[in-house]
Design an enzyme around this catalytic site. Structure first.
Site, PDB file in Angstrom:
ATOM      1  N   TYR A 103      -2.313  -6.336  -3.903  1.00  0.00           N
ATOM      2  CA  TYR A 103      -1.325  -6.206  -2.741  1.00  0.00           C
ATOM      3  C   TYR A 103      -0.911  -7.637  -1.948  1.00  0.00           C
ATOM      4  O   TYR A 103      -1.391  -8.777  -2.546  1.00  0.00           O
ATOM      5  CB  TYR A 103      -1.876  -5.416  -1.451  1.00  0.00           C
ATOM      6  CG  TYR A 103      -2.565  -4.090  -2.026  1.00  0.00           C
ATOM      7  CD1 TYR A 103      -1.811  -2.975  -2.139  1.00  0.00           C
ATOM      8  CD2 TYR A 103      -3.971  -4.212  -2.412  1.00  0.00           C
ATOM      9  CE1 TYR A 103      -2.124  -1.838  -2.640  1.00  0.00           C
ATOM     10  CE2 TYR A 103      -4.441  -2.676  -2.938  1.00  0.00           C
ATOM     11  CZ  TYR A 103      -3.342  -1.609  -3.314  1.00  0.00           C
ATOM     12  OH  TYR A 103      -4.071  -0.653  -3.614  1.00  0.00           O
ATOM     13  N   CYS A 152      10.150   6.348  29.344  1.00  0.00           N
ATOM     14  CA  CYS A 152      11.142   5.882  28.861  1.00  0.00           C
ATOM     15  C   CYS A 152      12.007   6.641  27.909  1.00  0.00           C
ATOM     16  O   CYS A 152      13.181   6.795  28.142  1.00  0.00           O
ATOM     17  CB  CYS A 152      10.449   4.398  28.119  1.00  0.00           C
ATOM     18  SG  CYS A 152      11.820   3.649  27.538  1.00  0.00           S
ATOM     19  N   CYS A 174      37.005 -28.114  27.496  1.00  0.00           N
ATOM     20  CA  CYS A 174      36.435 -27.116  26.829  1.00  0.00           C
ATOM     21  C   CYS A 174      35.321 -27.440  26.469  1.00  0.00           C
ATOM     22  O   CYS A 174      35.090 -28.554  26.156  1.00  0.00           O
ATOM     23  CB  CYS A 174      37.506 -26.729  25.527  1.00  0.00           C
ATOM     24  SG  CYS A 174      38.777 -25.516  26.285  1.00  0.00           S
ATOM     25  N   CYS A 175      34.109 -26.617  26.135  1.00  0.00           N
ATOM     26  CA  CYS A 175      33.175 -26.916  25.493  1.00  0.00           C
ATOM     27  C   CYS A 175      32.181 -27.710  26.427  1.00  0.00           C
ATOM     28  O   CYS A 175      31.054 -28.132  26.123  1.00  0.00           O
ATOM     29  CB  CYS A 175      32.985 -27.242  24.197  1.00  0.00           C
ATOM     30  SG  CYS A 175      33.888 -26.585  23.098  1.00  0.00           S
ATOM     31  N   CYS A 194      -4.975   3.302  -1.114  1.00  0.00           N
ATOM     32  CA  CYS A 194      -4.675   1.839  -0.789  1.00  0.00           C
ATOM     33  C   CYS A 194      -5.487   1.142  -0.075  1.00  0.00           C
ATOM     34  O   CYS A 194      -6.089   0.058  -0.143  1.00  0.00           O
ATOM     35  CB  CYS A 194      -3.285   1.686  -0.935  1.00  0.00           C
ATOM     36  SG  CYS A 194      -2.302   2.221  -2.577  1.00  0.00           S
ATOM     37  N   MET A 203       0.778  -1.043  -0.070  1.00  0.00           N
ATOM     38  CA  MET A 203      -0.012   0.064  -0.068  1.00  0.00           C
ATOM     39  C   MET A 203       0.867   1.097  -0.071  1.00  0.00           C
ATOM     40  O   MET A 203       1.705   1.282   0.758  1.00  0.00           O
ATOM     41  CB  MET A 203      -1.128  -0.065   1.128  1.00  0.00           C
ATOM     42  CG  MET A 203      -1.913  -1.050   1.382  1.00  0.00           C
ATOM     43  SD  MET A 203      -3.073  -1.097   2.798  1.00  0.00           S
ATOM     44  CE  MET A 203      -2.169  -1.202   3.938  1.00  0.00           C
ATOM     45  N   CYS A 216      14.474   5.332  30.418  1.00  0.00           N
ATOM     46  CA  CYS A 216      15.567   4.249  29.563  1.00  0.00           C
ATOM     47  C   CYS A 216      16.327   4.881  28.800  1.00  0.00           C
ATOM     48  O   CYS A 216      17.583   4.735  29.073  1.00  0.00           O
ATOM     49  CB  CYS A 216      14.528   2.848  29.045  1.00  0.00           C
ATOM     50  SG  CYS A 216      12.766   2.605  29.541  1.00  0.00           S
ATOM     51  N   CYS A 253      -0.760   4.642  -0.228  1.00  0.00           N
ATOM     52  CA  CYS A 253      -1.371   5.846  -0.150  1.00  0.00           C
ATOM     53  C   CYS A 253      -2.737   5.478   0.522  1.00  0.00           C
ATOM     54  O   CYS A 253      -3.116   4.289   1.050  1.00  0.00           O
ATOM     55  CB  CYS A 253      -1.855   6.705  -1.192  1.00  0.00           C
ATOM     56  SG  CYS A 253      -3.105   5.740  -2.520  1.00  0.00           S
TER      57      CYS A 253
HETATM   58  C1  LIG Z   1      15.735   6.525  35.251  1.00  0.00           C
HETATM   59  C2  LIG Z   1      14.768   5.170  34.616  1.00  0.00           C
HETATM   60  C3  LIG Z   1      15.177   4.414  34.035  1.00  0.00           C
HETATM   61  C4  LIG Z   1      14.512   3.362  33.434  1.00  0.00           C
HETATM   62  N1  LIG Z   1      15.079   2.371  32.797  1.00  0.00           N
HETATM   63  C5  LIG Z   1      14.271   1.338  32.442  1.00  0.00           C
HETATM   64  C6  LIG Z   1      14.772   0.405  31.455  1.00  0.00           C
HETATM   65  O1  LIG Z   1      15.973   0.408  31.348  1.00  0.00           O
HETATM   66  N2  LIG Z   1      14.082  -0.436  31.010  1.00  0.00           N
HETATM   67  C7  LIG Z   1      12.635  -0.680  31.257  1.00  0.00           C
HETATM   68  O2  LIG Z   1      12.169  -1.498  30.693  1.00  0.00           O
HETATM   69  N3  LIG Z   1      12.210   0.269  32.091  1.00  0.00           N
HETATM   70  C8  LIG Z   1      12.853   1.305  32.523  1.00  0.00           C
HETATM   71  N4  LIG Z   1      12.190   2.312  33.267  1.00  0.00           N
HETATM   72  C9  LIG Z   1      10.834   2.317  33.519  1.00  0.00           C
HETATM   73  C10 LIG Z   1      10.107   2.752  32.409  1.00  0.00           C
HETATM   74  O3  LIG Z   1      10.646   3.875  31.582  1.00  0.00           O
HETATM   75  C11 LIG Z   1       8.479   2.884  32.796  1.00  0.00           C
HETATM   76  O4  LIG Z   1       8.136   1.437  33.271  1.00  0.00           O
HETATM   77  C12 LIG Z   1       7.636   3.094  31.397  1.00  0.00           C
HETATM   78  O5  LIG Z   1       8.194   4.323  30.493  1.00  0.00           O
HETATM   79  C13 LIG Z   1       6.276   3.486  31.863  1.00  0.00           C
HETATM   80  O6  LIG Z   1       5.445   3.773  30.811  1.00  0.00           O
HETATM   81  P1  LIG Z   1       3.927   4.359  30.950  1.00  0.00           P
HETATM   82  O7  LIG Z   1       3.148   4.465  29.797  1.00  0.00           O
HETATM   83  O8  LIG Z   1       3.288   3.398  31.905  1.00  0.00           O
HETATM   84  O9  LIG Z   1       3.945   5.944  31.642  1.00  0.00           O
HETATM   85  P2  LIG Z   1       4.951   6.990  31.077  1.00  0.00           P
HETATM   86  O10 LIG Z   1       5.689   6.848  30.080  1.00  0.00           O
HETATM   87  O11 LIG Z   1       5.106   7.795  32.492  1.00  0.00           O
HETATM   88  O12 LIG Z   1       3.812   7.840  30.384  1.00  0.00           O
HETATM   89  C14 LIG Z   1       2.741   8.762  31.092  1.00  0.00           C
HETATM   90  C15 LIG Z   1       2.348   9.869  30.514  1.00  0.00           C
HETATM   91  O13 LIG Z   1       1.137  10.241  30.975  1.00  0.00           O
HETATM   92  C16 LIG Z   1       1.253  11.624  31.183  1.00  0.00           C
HETATM   93  N5  LIG Z   1       0.250  12.290  32.067  1.00  0.00           N
HETATM   94  C17 LIG Z   1      -0.038  11.814  33.282  1.00  0.00           C
HETATM   95  N6  LIG Z   1      -1.225  12.302  33.878  1.00  0.00           N
HETATM   96  C18 LIG Z   1      -1.740  12.955  33.081  1.00  0.00           C
HETATM   97  C19 LIG Z   1      -2.977  13.699  32.686  1.00  0.00           C
HETATM   98  N7  LIG Z   1      -3.889  13.776  33.913  1.00  0.00           N
HETATM   99  N8  LIG Z   1      -3.396  14.108  31.724  1.00  0.00           N
HETATM  100  C20 LIG Z   1      -2.768  13.948  30.521  1.00  0.00           C
HETATM  101  N9  LIG Z   1      -1.600  13.276  30.587  1.00  0.00           N
HETATM  102  C21 LIG Z   1      -1.051  12.846  31.887  1.00  0.00           C
HETATM  103  C22 LIG Z   1       2.493  11.983  31.579  1.00  0.00           C
HETATM  104  O14 LIG Z   1       2.946  13.281  31.284  1.00  0.00           O
HETATM  105  C23 LIG Z   1       3.426  10.918  30.882  1.00  0.00           C
HETATM  106  O15 LIG Z   1       3.757  11.569  29.572  1.00  0.00           O
HETATM  107  C24 LIG Z   1      13.204   3.574  33.630  1.00  0.00           C
HETATM  108  C25 LIG Z   1      12.497   4.450  34.230  1.00  0.00           C
HETATM  109  C26 LIG Z   1      13.400   5.569  34.968  1.00  0.00           C
HETATM  110  C27 LIG Z   1      12.737   6.478  35.783  1.00  0.00           C
END
Ligand SMILES: Cc1cc2nc3c(=O)[nH]c(=O)nc-3n(C[C@H](O)[C@H](O)[C@H](O)COP(=O)(O)OP(=O)(O)OC[C@H]3O[C@@H](n4cnc5c(N)ncnc54)[C@H](O)[C@@H]3O)c2cc1C
Length: 568
Positions: free
Chosen positions: A83, A143, A565-566, A34, A29, A148, A31
């Site tokens: 397609y 994330c 080994c192995c 499509c 596809m 992450c 567009c």
């Molecule tokens: C430093 C750090 C390192 C990490 N490293 C890893 C890693 O290596 N591997 C891994 O698997 N996980 C990691 N994590 C965890 C991972 O980032 C989270 O588990 C994941 O991003 C959560 O996703 P989510 O969609 O639940 O929330 P989020 O990604 O937090 O999204 C929630 C969204 O909702 C919005 N929101 C909240 N309230 C409202 C509202 N009332 N109205 C409108 N919008 C709103 C917020 O602004 C935010 O953008 C890490 C976290 C941190 C802090």
């Protein structure tokens, strides 16, 4: 995760399926014309109730049809239309299961735009739903923006800097010199911006039925919400609001101020010293990262081990490794108060039973995260929350308010991005179609991105015994793993927990360079119920870290130091 709430799904699970939902991959596809063409072709198949191709870029179509409609018939009309088509999934629909919950403007409104929200929005669009994604802050959520991606790219930069300064780990006497931190942070920001654009902003363009609404959402009833004062009555609502850093009520902490993980990954300049409270994944990863940029780091942990949920052997090995890098780690610490009398913080603590004042230019608090559920109007909507503010959900991720589902960090631990994405897709499908898919976190691996990495899947020895299982365990120090020997990095170990009677592998715990890569094979072993003997009889390439899995399996009844080994 069976019965988080104990609410039973409506409808009967055992009812004979007479209708199916078929998802097809469609290639070729170019567009939206499509997409419309393919959609029309699918609708033309006798027995098809509904067909949806959510835009040409999606490369996907979903069909609801009578069970008599074969995959070949669907693929045939796609190909006849010019397609290439292939059935990706064919799922039975339960009796009475409707195709979609329709709303006024949107069939599904999702609060948040992080990983859970995006997975949900894509699944909903593929099912033919119109989706409103509401974001109050930066698109992409934790994330990509502050979690992450930024932490792992800084960790990698720190590792390169460190290895350049110390090609071998023995004989460390001082910290490496500070590097160009501002440049590293700038490169991190560039990567974050590129991934945010590519993986979030641009993805919305792929699905014309997904709209991004900027503003703060608040639930106003069991099927209604407002976004900055504008009211909506969608078919279903998904809460995917994520979590935020949490700090304990330590006297003086709030007054003194401190860094959380979000601040730490964007510090404008490196401090000379850093005190970190909390030795969980985030405290350990960030602590080592700063140490490797030449910051003097001390980590204070209330529990008896670092990386508290891990096996004690793993915690001890990690403490030893971090100690070799001159990171001071104190466990069983009781913090009495925090002050900032001058340019430095003073943390008054009881360490090993003795009072001590720990000083540092910066103070990082990494003591966990709490769901973003305050001020969301949950009570008005009939959505119950747990003691930490985590949205209460049943095994289908439905909240206590039937039209509202929740996914991701906002439902509490475990807080990982791949868990959030899985939950988002599952919740959207259950919400829109009543599919009744069960949220299942068995065989969930996780990784702590220290160096060496810590990775684990399945039950710890303690958890297995607590569950009443008779277990056998094997521990293999890395000095028996050829990969570790040739890399001259024998920091770490493998530990395997297996059922005593059958040898079924219940859990695998690894601390090693690249443990995060190794754990994937172990995840398959735990998920599919492999036994020790299955690993022994499986080829593992020589001089890979994954060979440690086989060697550990052999350790159950042999002395691996006497093998050739192995490991034959
Ligand atoms: C430093 C750090 C390192 C990490 N490293 C890893 C890693 O290596 N591997 C891994 O698997 N996980 C990691 N994590 C965890 C991972 O980032 C989270 O588990 C994941 O991003 C959560 O996703 P989510 O969609 O639940 O929330 P989020 O990604 O937090 O999204 C929630 C969204 O909702 C919005 N929101 C909240 N309230 C409202 C509202 N009332 N109205 C409108 N919008 C709103 C917020 O602004 C935010 O953008 C890490 C976290 C941190 C802090």
């Amino acid at each position: 995760m069976p019965g988080r709430l104990g609410v039973r799904e409506r409808g009967t699970r055992s009812a004979m399926a007479e209708r199916v939902q078929v998802t097809l991959d469609v290639q070729g596809m170019t567009c939206d014309g499509c997409a419309a063409h393919v959609e029309q072709a699918l609708r033309g198949v006798a027995g098809v109730e509904e067909a949806k191709v959510p835009g040409w870029r999606a490369g996907r179509g979903t069909v609801t049809a009578g069970v008599q409609v074969g995959n070949d018939a669907l693929v045939g009309v796609v190909e006849a239309a010019g397609y290439r088509g292939q059935v990706r999934e064919r799922r039975a629909l339960r009796e009475g299961q409707r195709f979609l919950a329709r709303g006024d403007t949107y069939d599904l409104m999702i609060v948040g735009s992080g990983s859970a929200a995006f997975a949900a929005a894509i699944k909903a669009a593929e099912l033919g739903a119109t989706v409103g994604l509401v974001e109050a802050d930066t698109i992409g959520g934790t994330c990509v923006n502050i979690g992450c991606v930024p932490s792992k790219t800084l960790i990698k930069a720190a590792e390169l800097c460190y290895r350049a300064a110390y090609p071998r780990f023995e004989g460390l006497t001082a910290c490496p010199p500070p590097s160009d931190w501002q440049r590293v942070v700038q490169q991190k920001d560039e990567l974050v911006a590129a991934l945010r654009q590519g993986k979030y902003v641009d993805v919305i363009k792929v699905y014309p039925s997904i709209s991004l609404l900027r503003g703060r959402a608040r639930l106003t009833g069991p099927r209604s919400l407002s976004v900055d004062g504008v009211s909506y009555a969608p078919g279903k609502i998904l809460i995917a609001t994520g979590s935020r850093p949490w700090a304990p009520p330590i006297p003086g902490l709030a007054e003194a101020g401190f860094l959380d993980s979000t601040d730490a990954v964007s510090l404008p300049s490196l401090p000379s010293s850093l005190l970190a409270i909390g030795a969980g994944a985030i405290g350990l990863e960030l602590g080592q990262l700063f140490a490797r940029f030449g910051v003097r780091v001390m980590i204070l942990e209330a529990g008896p081990y670092v990386a508290g949920g891990e096996e004690p052997e793993v915690g001890r090995a990690l403490t030893e490794s971090l100690g070799q890098e001159k990171i001071r780690i104190c466990t069983n610490v009781r913090i009495e108060r925090v002050e900032k009398p001058d340019a430095e913080y003073a943390v008054h603590a009881i360490i090993d039973g003795k009072p001590e004042v720990c000083r540092g230019e910066q103070l990082l608090v990494a003591t966990g995260r709490r769901p973003n559920t305050a001020d969301l109007g949950l009570a008005a909507a009939g959505v119950a929350v747990g003691p930490r503010g985590d949205v209460t959900v049943n095994e289908h991720l439905q909240t206590t308010s039937p039209e509202i589902y929740a996914a991701g960090d906002c439902i509490g631990e475990p807080m990982y991005v791949y868990v959030a994405a899985y939950a988002g897709g599952l919740a959207a499908e259950n919400a829109l179609t009543g599919a009744g898919r069960v949220y299942d976190l068995s065989a969930l691996p996780h990784v702590v991105f220290t160096d060496p990495q810590v990775a684990s899947v399945g039950l710890s020895e303690r958890a297995a015994r607590a569950a009443g299982k008779a277990v056998q365990t094997a521990v293999l120090p890395l000095e028996h793993v050829p990969r570790a020997l040739v890399a001259r990095d024998t920091r770490g170990l493998f530990k395997m927990v297996a059922e005593a009677e059958t040898g079924k592998i219940l859990g695998v715990h690894v601390i090693a360079a690249d443990a995060g890569e190794v754990i994937q094979a172990a995840t398959l072993a735990v998920k599919f119920g492999l036994r020790i003997q299955d690993l022994v009889e499986t080829f593992h390439p020589y001089l890979t870290m994954a060979e440690g899995l086989k060697l550990t399996a052999l350790t159950f009844d042999r002395d691996v130091s006497r093998l050739s080994c192995c490991a034959t």
